[in-house]
Design a protein around this motif. Structure first.
Motif, PDB file in Angstrom:
ATOM      1  N   ASP A 114      -8.715 -21.477   8.433  1.00 18.97           N
ATOM      2  CA  ASP A 114      -8.926 -21.400   9.873  1.00 18.97           C
ATOM      3  C   ASP A 114      -8.496 -20.051  10.455  1.00 18.97           C
ATOM      4  N   ARG A 115      -7.724 -19.275   9.684  1.00 20.64           N
ATOM      5  CA  ARG A 115      -7.301 -17.956  10.179  1.00 20.64           C
ATOM      6  C   ARG A 115      -7.445 -16.931   9.055  1.00 20.64           C
ATOM      7  N   TRP A 116      -7.990 -15.762   9.401  1.00 20.39           N
ATOM      8  CA  TRP A 116      -8.185 -14.701   8.425  1.00 20.39           C
ATOM      9  C   TRP A 116      -7.286 -13.527   8.758  1.00 20.39           C
ATOM     10  N   LEU A 117      -6.682 -12.936   7.736  1.00 21.50           N
ATOM     11  CA  LEU A 117      -5.896 -11.724   7.892  1.00 21.50           C
ATOM     12  C   LEU A 117      -6.645 -10.561   7.253  1.00 21.50           C
ATOM     13  N   PHE A 118      -6.920  -9.539   8.063  1.00 24.33           N
ATOM     14  CA  PHE A 118      -7.589  -8.333   7.587  1.00 24.33           C
ATOM     15  C   PHE A 118      -6.568  -7.206   7.433  1.00 24.33           C
ATOM     16  N   VAL A 119      -6.689  -6.459   6.343  1.00 25.53           N
ATOM     17  CA  VAL A 119      -5.840  -5.291   6.091  1.00 25.53           C
ATOM     18  C   VAL A 119      -6.747  -4.162   5.639  1.00 25.53           C
ATOM     19  N   CYS A 120      -6.615  -2.999   6.267  1.00 23.32           N
ATOM     20  CA  CYS A 120      -7.426  -1.849   5.874  1.00 23.32           C
ATOM     21  C   CYS A 120      -6.695  -0.575   6.288  1.00 23.32           C
ATOM     22  N   GLU A 121      -7.210   0.569   5.879  1.00 20.85           N
ATOM     23  CA  GLU A 121      -6.535   1.819   6.198  1.00 20.85           C
ATOM     24  C   GLU A 121      -7.504   2.958   6.449  1.00 20.85           C
ATOM     25  N   LYS A 122      -6.994   3.948   7.136  1.00 24.12           N
ATOM     26  CA  LYS A 122      -7.753   5.164   7.426  1.00 24.12           C
ATOM     27  C   LYS A 122      -7.500   6.175   6.313  1.00 24.12           C
ATOM     28  N   PRO A 123      -8.537   6.778   5.783  1.00 22.03           N
ATOM     29  CA  PRO A 123      -8.316   7.737   4.676  1.00 22.03           C
ATOM     30  C   PRO A 123      -7.440   8.912   5.115  1.00 22.03           C
ATOM     31  N   GLU A 124      -6.677   9.421   4.162  1.00 20.40           N
ATOM     32  CA  GLU A 124      -5.772  10.545   4.453  1.00 20.40           C
ATOM     33  C   GLU A 124      -6.571  11.819   4.696  1.00 20.40           C
ATOM     34  N   ARG A 158       0.825  -1.213   0.000  1.00 18.98           N
ATOM     35  CA  ARG A 158       0.000   0.000   0.000  1.00 18.98           C
ATOM     36  C   ARG A 158       0.862   1.268   0.000  1.00 18.98           C
ATOM     37  N   GLU A 159       2.140   1.061  -0.232  1.00 19.76           N
ATOM     38  CA  GLU A 159       3.108   2.164  -0.316  1.00 19.76           C
ATOM     39  C   GLU A 159       3.132   2.988   0.975  1.00 19.76           C
ATOM     40  N   LYS A 160       3.057   2.285   2.095  1.00 18.15           N
ATOM     41  CA  LYS A 160       3.143   2.920   3.404  1.00 18.15           C
ATOM     42  C   LYS A 160       4.520   2.650   4.001  1.00 18.15           C
ATOM     43  N   GLN A 161       5.000   3.591   4.765  1.00 15.56           N
ATOM     44  CA  GLN A 161       6.265   3.437   5.480  1.00 15.56           C
ATOM     45  C   GLN A 161       6.052   3.825   6.945  1.00 15.56           C
ATOM     46  N   PRO A 162       5.377   2.955   7.698  1.00 15.25           N
ATOM     47  CA  PRO A 162       5.036   3.308   9.084  1.00 15.25           C
ATOM     48  C   PRO A 162       6.271   3.376   9.980  1.00 15.25           C
ATOM     49  N   GLY A 193      -3.118   5.832   8.135  1.00 16.34           N
ATOM     50  CA  GLY A 193      -2.634   4.709   8.933  1.00 16.34           C
ATOM     51  C   GLY A 193      -3.270   3.392   8.524  1.00 16.34           C
ATOM     52  N   VAL A 194      -2.569   2.303   8.818  1.00 13.58           N
ATOM     53  CA  VAL A 194      -3.004   0.965   8.404  1.00 13.58           C
ATOM     54  C   VAL A 194      -3.315   0.120   9.636  1.00 13.58           C
ATOM     55  N   LEU A 195      -4.356  -0.687   9.523  1.00 12.90           N
ATOM     56  CA  LEU A 195      -4.716  -1.677  10.548  1.00 12.90           C
ATOM     57  C   LEU A 195      -4.589  -3.063   9.945  1.00 12.90           C
ATOM     58  N   THR A 196      -3.825  -3.940  10.608  1.00  6.97           N
ATOM     59  CA  THR A 196      -3.731  -5.341  10.199  1.00  6.97           C
ATOM     60  C   THR A 196      -4.015  -6.209  11.417  1.00  6.97           C
ATOM     61  N   PHE A 197      -4.871  -7.199  11.258  1.00  8.36           N
ATOM     62  CA  PHE A 197      -5.179  -8.097  12.374  1.00  8.36           C
ATOM     63  C   PHE A 197      -5.660  -9.433  11.839  1.00  8.36           C
ATOM     64  N   ASP A 198      -5.512 -10.461  12.670  1.00  8.55           N
ATOM     65  CA  ASP A 198      -6.033 -11.767  12.282  1.00  8.55           C
ATOM     66  C   ASP A 198      -7.153 -12.189  13.224  1.00  8.55           C
ATOM     67  N   MET A 199      -7.948 -13.118  12.745  1.00  9.81           N
ATOM     68  CA  MET A 199      -9.026 -13.703  13.546  1.00  9.81           C
ATOM     69  C   MET A 199      -9.135 -15.183  13.205  1.00  9.81           C
ATOM     70  N   ASN A 200      -9.585 -15.965  14.173  1.00 13.94           N
ATOM     71  CA  ASN A 200      -9.936 -17.347  13.879  1.00 13.94           C
ATOM     72  C   ASN A 200     -11.192 -17.361  13.032  1.00 13.94           C
ATOM     73  N   GLY A 201     -11.150 -18.121  11.953  1.00 13.14           N
ATOM     74  CA  GLY A 201     -12.347 -18.295  11.154  1.00 13.14           C
ATOM     75  C   GLY A 201     -13.313 -19.255  11.827  1.00 13.14           C
ATOM     76  N   TRP A 212       0.633   2.539  12.255  1.00 11.11           N
ATOM     77  CA  TRP A 212       0.278   1.134  12.020  1.00 11.11           C
ATOM     78  C   TRP A 212      -0.273   0.560  13.310  1.00 11.11           C
ATOM     79  N   LEU A 213      -1.414  -0.095  13.211  1.00  9.35           N
ATOM     80  CA  LEU A 213      -2.028  -0.786  14.334  1.00  9.35           C
ATOM     81  C   LEU A 213      -2.096  -2.259  13.967  1.00  9.35           C
TER      82      LEU A 213
END
Length: 250
Positions: free
Chosen positions: A240-250, A34-38, A138-146, A106-107
């Motif tokens: 069994d595990r999901w990775l979510f990636v999203c971001e806050k608008p500038e 996403r061309e971020k450099q946190p 900013g970017v948020l990345t987190f995982d969850m059990n499916g 980055w969170l």
């Protein structure tokens, strides 16, 4: 329900095989794409600080972590102090998170921590609180059990690793979408050979990808992507595990 009371003392040894480094590398790649450099990072539900310390060693500054379990945070603090890492830890509930206006590039959250929030209202509020603590862009990345992991008993296991033996049995409630895991532990003292037993009950909720994406959007997050098992493709029914990636608008 007692969770993470006796377990923190052996948590790092028990989780030694968890691929934190590989998970972090996959998240870093998603951020770079996403061309971020946190620089600043918030470790959400940091536990004993394993990921926070990886982030610190990779050069991120500042690194801040929080967890709802005081016993886990205490161990994280002791570890960072012993290694002279300048990581700030605090005890906090995600749904009530308030770090005094601090925001981060980055969170990040790993190891299905958000499944432990079994009240959907509090999880929705938690995603809003994370949005408030993200810098614009900013970017948020987190995982969850499916749902597959929780419904089909992937928590049920018996293992012995050195002085630690554990026996876990999972129980699935289809109506409530809740997985209750009864955890028995036996820990042998290497000096005295005495064996200590303790029990904990852990509860996780299975959420649907659709509702998580809706709540992220509701909180203000954009460009939401989901990957199965930390791979490159969207999840399927057996992920069994999901990775979510999203971001806050500038």
């Amino acid at each position: 329900m007692p969770q993470y009371q006796s377990l923190p003392a052996i948590y790092d040894a028990l989780m030694a095989g968890v691929p934190h480094t590989a998970w972090l590398a996959r998240m870093e790649r998603a951020v770079r794409e996403r061309e971020k450099q946190p620089q600043s990072v918030l470790d959400v539900a940091c536990g004993t600080g394993t990921l926070s310390e990886l982030l610190y060693r990779r050069g991120y500054r500042p690194v801040v972590g929080f967890d709802i379990a005081p016993e886990m945070v205490q161990i994280a603090r002791m570890k960072s102090e012993a290694r002279h890492y300048e990581i700030a830890y605090s005890v906090a509930d995600l749904a009530e998170l308030d770090l005094g206006g601090r925001q981060f590039d980055w969170l990040v959250s790993v190891f299905d921590s958000l499944n432990y929030i079994t009240d959907p209202v509090r999880l929705r509020e938690g995603l809003r609180r994370l949005f408030a603590h993200a810098k614009p862009g900013g970017v948020l990345t987190f995982d969850m059990n499916g749902i597959y992991a929780l419904r089909y008993g992937l928590f049920t296991q018996h293992e012995k690793n050195g002085p630690i033996e554990h026996d876990w049995k999972s129980h699935w409630d289809e109506d409530e979408k809740l997985c209750r895991v009864e955890m028995d532990f036996w820990v042998t003292d290497p000096h005295t050979s005495t064996r200590r037993y303790f029990h904990e009950t852990h509860l996780q909720r299975a959420y649907a990808i659709k509702e998580i994406k809706e709540w992220l959007t509701e909180a203000g997050w954009e460009q939401i992507e989901v990957f199965g098992n930390y791979g490159e493709r969207a999840p399927n029914a057996r992920s069994d595990r999901w990775l979510f990636v999203c971001e806050k608008p500038e």
